[in-house]
Scaffold this motif. Structure first.
Motif, PDB file in Angstrom:
ATOM      1  N   GLU A 119     -69.187  -7.855 -69.079  1.00 23.75           N
ATOM      2  CA  GLU A 119     -70.216  -7.526 -70.070  1.00 23.75           C
ATOM      3  C   GLU A 119     -70.064  -8.371 -71.330  1.00 23.75           C
ATOM      4  N   PHE A 120     -68.826  -8.818 -71.589  1.00 24.54           N
ATOM      5  CA  PHE A 120     -68.556  -9.593 -72.798  1.00 24.54           C
ATOM      6  C   PHE A 120     -68.425 -11.088 -72.516  1.00 24.54           C
ATOM      7  N   GLY A 121     -68.709 -11.497 -71.269  1.00 20.46           N
ATOM      8  CA  GLY A 121     -68.773 -12.929 -70.991  1.00 20.46           C
ATOM      9  C   GLY A 121     -67.742 -13.488 -70.040  1.00 20.46           C
ATOM     10  N   LEU A 122     -66.877 -12.657 -69.444  1.00 19.18           N
ATOM     11  CA  LEU A 122     -65.889 -13.192 -68.509  1.00 19.18           C
ATOM     12  C   LEU A 122     -66.564 -13.619 -67.209  1.00 19.18           C
ATOM     13  N   GLU A 123     -66.292 -14.841 -66.787  1.00 20.19           N
ATOM     14  CA  GLU A 123     -66.797 -15.345 -65.510  1.00 20.19           C
ATOM     15  C   GLU A 123     -65.610 -15.843 -64.694  1.00 20.19           C
ATOM     16  N   ALA A 124     -64.970 -14.936 -64.007  1.00 15.23           N
ATOM     17  CA  ALA A 124     -63.809 -15.289 -63.188  1.00 15.23           C
ATOM     18  C   ALA A 124     -63.620 -14.213 -62.130  1.00 15.23           C
ATOM     19  N   GLU A 125     -63.077 -14.622 -60.986  1.00 15.72           N
ATOM     20  CA  GLU A 125     -62.721 -13.654 -59.953  1.00 15.72           C
ATOM     21  C   GLU A 125     -61.417 -12.973 -60.370  1.00 15.72           C
ATOM     22  N   ASN A 171     -60.015   3.453 -79.334  1.00 13.44           N
ATOM     23  CA  ASN A 171     -60.131   2.383 -80.335  1.00 13.44           C
ATOM     24  C   ASN A 171     -60.941   1.230 -79.745  1.00 13.44           C
ATOM     25  N   GLU A 172     -62.250   1.399 -79.721  1.00 10.86           N
ATOM     26  CA  GLU A 172     -63.148   0.391 -79.155  1.00 10.86           C
ATOM     27  C   GLU A 172     -63.111  -0.902 -79.957  1.00 10.86           C
ATOM     28  N   PHE A 173     -62.857  -0.786 -81.252  1.00  8.27           N
ATOM     29  CA  PHE A 173     -62.803  -1.981 -82.097  1.00  8.27           C
ATOM     30  C   PHE A 173     -61.677  -2.907 -81.652  1.00  8.27           C
ATOM     31  N   LEU A 174     -60.487  -2.352 -81.458  1.00 13.46           N
ATOM     32  CA  LEU A 174     -59.351  -3.156 -81.034  1.00 13.46           C
ATOM     33  C   LEU A 174     -59.578  -3.710 -79.637  1.00 13.46           C
ATOM     34  N   PHE A 175     -60.161  -2.905 -78.753  1.00  7.41           N
ATOM     35  CA  PHE A 175     -60.450  -3.393 -77.404  1.00  7.41           C
ATOM     36  C   PHE A 175     -61.363  -4.614 -77.448  1.00  7.41           C
ATOM     37  N   GLN A 176     -62.463  -4.512 -78.187  1.00  6.77           N
ATOM     38  CA  GLN A 176     -63.419  -5.622 -78.209  1.00  6.77           C
ATOM     39  C   GLN A 176     -62.813  -6.870 -78.847  1.00  6.77           C
ATOM     40  N   GLN A 177     -61.922  -6.673 -79.801  1.00  7.83           N
ATOM     41  CA  GLN A 177     -61.242  -7.813 -80.426  1.00  7.83           C
ATOM     42  C   GLN A 177     -60.332  -8.511 -79.412  1.00  7.83           C
ATOM     43  N   LEU A 178     -59.547  -7.729 -78.669  1.00 10.85           N
ATOM     44  CA  LEU A 178     -58.672  -8.291 -77.646  1.00 10.85           C
ATOM     45  C   LEU A 178     -59.479  -8.932 -76.522  1.00 10.85           C
ATOM     46  N   CYS A 179     -60.555  -8.283 -76.155  1.00  7.48           N
ATOM     47  CA  CYS A 179     -61.432  -8.792 -75.100  1.00  7.48           C
ATOM     48  C   CYS A 179     -61.972 -10.171 -75.476  1.00  7.48           C
ATOM     49  N   ALA A 180     -62.477 -10.308 -76.696  1.00  2.00           N
ATOM     50  CA  ALA A 180     -63.027 -11.588 -77.153  1.00  2.00           C
ATOM     51  C   ALA A 180     -61.948 -12.669 -77.186  1.00  2.00           C
ATOM     52  N   ASP A 181     -60.754 -12.304 -77.667  1.00  2.00           N
ATOM     53  CA  ASP A 181     -59.653 -13.276 -77.739  1.00  2.00           C
ATOM     54  C   ASP A 181     -59.225 -13.730 -76.352  1.00  2.00           C
ATOM     55  N   ASN A 182     -59.105 -12.791 -75.418  1.00  2.74           N
ATOM     56  CA  ASN A 182     -58.671 -13.132 -74.065  1.00  2.74           C
ATOM     57  C   ASN A 182     -59.696 -14.001 -73.349  1.00  2.74           C
ATOM     58  N   ILE A 183     -60.966 -13.647 -73.495  1.00  2.00           N
ATOM     59  CA  ILE A 183     -62.007 -14.441 -72.829  1.00  2.00           C
ATOM     60  C   ILE A 183     -62.042 -15.860 -73.393  1.00  2.00           C
ATOM     61  N   ALA A 184     -61.863 -15.978 -74.697  1.00  3.42           N
ATOM     62  CA  ALA A 184     -61.824 -17.315 -75.312  1.00  3.42           C
ATOM     63  C   ALA A 184     -60.665 -18.131 -74.738  1.00  3.42           C
ATOM     64  N   LYS A 239     -52.258 -11.909 -74.362  1.00  2.00           N
ATOM     65  CA  LYS A 239     -52.384 -10.723 -75.217  1.00  2.00           C
ATOM     66  C   LYS A 239     -52.596  -9.492 -74.348  1.00  2.00           C
ATOM     67  N   ASN A 240     -52.538  -8.356 -74.952  1.00  2.68           N
ATOM     68  CA  ASN A 240     -52.807  -7.107 -74.253  1.00  2.68           C
ATOM     69  C   ASN A 240     -54.240  -7.117 -73.722  1.00  2.68           C
ATOM     70  N   SER A 241     -54.449  -6.518 -72.547  1.00  2.00           N
ATOM     71  CA  SER A 241     -55.795  -6.518 -71.936  1.00  2.00           C
ATOM     72  C   SER A 241     -56.781  -5.655 -72.715  1.00  2.00           C
ATOM     73  N   GLY A 242     -56.287  -4.666 -73.437  1.00  2.00           N
ATOM     74  CA  GLY A 242     -57.171  -3.780 -74.200  1.00  2.00           C
ATOM     75  C   GLY A 242     -57.472  -2.469 -73.502  1.00  2.00           C
ATOM     76  N   ASP A 243     -56.935  -2.289 -72.294  1.00  2.00           N
ATOM     77  CA  ASP A 243     -57.191  -1.036 -71.573  1.00  2.00           C
ATOM     78  C   ASP A 243     -56.708   0.171 -72.373  1.00  2.00           C
ATOM     79  N   THR A 244     -55.477   0.122 -72.858  1.00  5.58           N
ATOM     80  CA  THR A 244     -54.926   1.252 -73.608  1.00  5.58           C
ATOM     81  C   THR A 244     -55.735   1.557 -74.867  1.00  5.58           C
TER      82      THR A 244
END
Length: 676
Positions: free
Chosen positions: A527-533, A487-500, A476-481
């Motif tokens: 900040e939202f839970g990503l643990e990766a290099e 649009n912080e709402f869309l960013f956080q939604q994409l962020c959660a989906d990508n991390i999952a 999915k899109n990284s959410g940067d744009t």
């Protein structure tokens, strides 16, 4: 005896009134800052103090402009040195004895040399403002009043010291060149007249000093007090990391910043730290290409609005005495709309979030976060944004990319560019033991030009024996744009989906060719839970060349200039790795142009501007391309698909696309590794 007592009482009265006025002004502005949202700052005392010492006492940010930096260092340290001299002079006027300093003649020499240097520095400051007429510096009586304060303050030191020498009958001395010269003008003056002259100079010094004290917090020179505090309390999070919003706050009536008091107290401290030097505006790609945005004026307009509204809310006057300092009123500050009356929407949507303004700021002000906070209010609370940006966000929400192309076509590039499956590009399902997840991003998967970068990097990974996989249509899109467009709402939604998704496939290392994705994953996702290099492809290419996994062998006879991406360079300080790769390629002549590394000019695509049309001034990418062409390259290289697109468009508009090619670092390295 009586005259000494009167002198002492007058001194106490005048000094007491001045200190009271100064304290009142500072306290009232402190109350205005308190109107903002409280913020929890990380305590990291050692790191804070280290930066504080380097930037405040080393003046490192000011030295980015060496001429004005040296001038400011002279004034800064000059005033520190002169504090002992001021105390010495005050004591002489009160008790007829100065400070008991060993080697007093050397102390006198140091004071007089410092006075002379400060006067020269102020002369140079005046020259830069009124003769050289630097565009970034304001002109008029307000910006110039400090010159008169300082010059006459220095003159008062010479006058009082000179008359003291006449009064005491002291001969001319090389340890007191300035006061000796003044004393020579009044040789033969009576003791009584010299005493009057001394006290006239003494009171001149005291009154100017105290007037300047009262003036400082009511002017841009408040930065003398606030800037060191601002630097000490600066954010220590990753550079450019945006603060997240609590979108689940049921008590929130709005999101983002729509009122001045909705900024944090630290952001408000920024307002009062601005020195109005104009360095930020002079490097702003929007401003220098004719857009309305000026980072300096953005900060000063917010500062003035905070002062006016703060005074109205607290009923505490911002000016002492009001008849001297209070500006003309402009309507009711309680009724003024922050976005519309104070800051225009056009200003907010002109920002490319390149952070060149912040990099240049000598007092650690941050401009981008304030712009994004106001964009958030427009988008999340008012549902208001330019049509182009809105369409891009809708496409990202529906199909996962800004063009609205089917999300099922995200992996289509594999078959189109590798019909025989020679590259063996596998998804995470097909290759569950992968080491690196190659996150293409929307540009790398859908954009025809950027796919060539993807293709080159994949070939290089295969050549180096790197185990990698892609997410395919699950990406999915990284959410940067969305985040940069507010649009912080869309960013956080994409962020959660990508991390999952990353957690589902046990991703531990991510590599991407997009600096925007790189920054977002590396600095904002944790900040939202990503643990990766997280790696940018140039970092790994540099490593693999040094390790011998990749061996540049074919000559690439090109004169190449490298364009630093804002999100790779200023945001993440990746400057050498791309250059190391180019240096390792036989035949390459690497040339630098003036706007490079931390001072590189933005290509114009950041902050969501990739998907929006420029409607004012000249195009940023054209201005940047002209700079890159100034060193007569045959190739302009970059390490960002956005930058590559903007530079290629620039070469086409300049009609030099046949003579000067735009190519990614991976493409140039692949040419050297595999040949044409």
């Amino acid at each position: 005896m009586i005259s000494t007592l009167i002198q002492f009482l007058l001194f106490l009265t005048v000094t007491g009134l001045a200190l009271y006025a100064f304290g009142r002004v500072v306290y009232h502005r402190y109350l205005y800052i308190r109107l903002g949202k409280s913020v929890n700052l990380k305590k990291e005392a050692k790191q804070r103090l280290q930066v504080f010492m380097v930037q405040v006492f080393g003046q490192t940010k000011l030295l980015k402009d060496k001429k004005s930096g040296i001038m400011h260092i002279v004034i800064f340290y000059g005033f520190i040195i002169l504090q002992l001299g001021a105390l010495d002079l005050i004591l002489k006027g009160l008790i007829d004895h100065g400070l008991p300093i060993p080697g007093y003649q050397y102390f006198t020499l140091m004071q007089e040399v410092t006075v002379g240097l400060i006067v020269l520095a102020m002369g140079y400051a005046t020259y830069r403002r009124y003769v050289e007429k630097l565009k970034r510096l304001k002109r008029g009586w307000k910006p110039s009043i400090v010159v008169f304060f300082i010059v006459f303050l220095m003159l008062s030191v010479v006058i009082s010291g000179g008359f003291e020498r006449v009064r005491e009958g002291l001969p001319a001395s090389g340890f007191a060149p300035l006061t000796s010269a003044w004393a020579a003008l009044f040789e033969g003056m009576s003791h009584s007249a010299a005493t009057v002259g001394f006290y006239a100079g003494w009171w001149m010094h005291l009154l100017i000093l105290l007037s300047f004290l009262i003036y400082v917090p009511q002017s841009k020179h408040f930065h003398i007090i606030t800037a060191p505090i601002n630097i000490l309390l600066r954010r220590t999070e990753p550079t450019g990391k945006l603060a997240s919003l609590n979108l689940e706050d049921e008590d929130a009536e709005s999101f983002g910043v729509g009122k001045i008091e909705e900024f944090t107290q630290k952001q408000m401290l920024d307002f009062y730290s601005c020195v109005e030097c104009g360095r930020c505006t002079s490097v702003c790609p929007a401003n220098t290409t004719g857009k309305l945005l000026s980072p300096m004026h953005l900060i000063t307009k917010l500062r003035d609005h905070l002062t006016e509204k703060g005074a109205a809310i607290t009923s505490k006057s911002a000016w002492v005495p009001a008849m001297v300092f209070a500006p003309a009123a402009h309507g009711n500050p309680l009724e003024a709309e922050l976005i519309g009356d104070v800051i225009t929407e056009e200003e907010l949507w002109a920002c490319t979030t390149c952070r060149n303004c912040e990099d240049q700021c000598p007092v650690a002000n941050e401009h981008v976060d304030k712009i994004i906070d106001m964009r958030r209010h427009l988008v999340l609370t008012q549902g208001n944004m330019p049509h182009d940006g809105q369409r891009a966000l809708q496409n990202i929400e529906r199909q996962g990319n800004p063009w609205g192309i089917s999300r099922n076509d995200r992996v289509k590039w594999v078959k189109e560019m590798d019909p025989n499956d020679d590259l063996q590009v596998r998804t995470v399902k097909e290759n569950p033991t992968f080491e690196y997840l190659f996150f293409l991003g929307s540009m790398g998967a859908y954009d025809n030009r950027s796919r060539k970068i993807t293709h080159a990097f994949v070939k290089l990974m295969r050549e180096g024996g790197i185990s990698f996989a892609i997410l395919g249509n699950e990406e999915k899109n990284s959410g940067d744009t969305p985040r940069r467009l507010g649009n912080e709402f869309l960013f956080q939604q994409l962020c959660a989906d990508n991390i999952a998704t990353f957690q589902k496939y046990k991703v531990t290392k991510i590599v991407t060719t997009c600096p925007h994705t790189y920054h977002t994953f590396k600095n904002e996702y944790p900040e939202f839970g990503l643990e990766a290099e997280v790696f940018h492809h140039t970092e790994l290419l540099d490593l693999w060349v040094r390790e011998g996994r990749l061996q540049p062998q074919y000559e690439v006879k090109e004169r190449i200039t490298y364009h630093d991406s804002c999100y790779l360079g200023r945001y993440n300080e990746v400057y050498e790795e791309p250059r190391n790769v180019l240096r390792a390629i036989p035949g390459v002549e690497l040339v630098e142009q003036s706007r490079s590394r931390e001072n590189s000019m933005c290509c114009g695509a950041g902050g969501g501007m990739m998907w929006m049309e420029e409607t004012a001034g000249t195009r940023v990418n054209v201005a940047r391309t002209e700079q890159l062409l100034s060193v007569k390259p045959t190739v302009i290289s970059s390490a960002c698909p956005y930058c590559l697109t903007m530079v290629e468009d620039g070469t086409k508009l300049k009609e030099v696309e046949e003579q000067v090619k735009a190519r990614d670092i991976a493409e140039i390295l692949a040419q050297s590794v595999f040949g044409n």
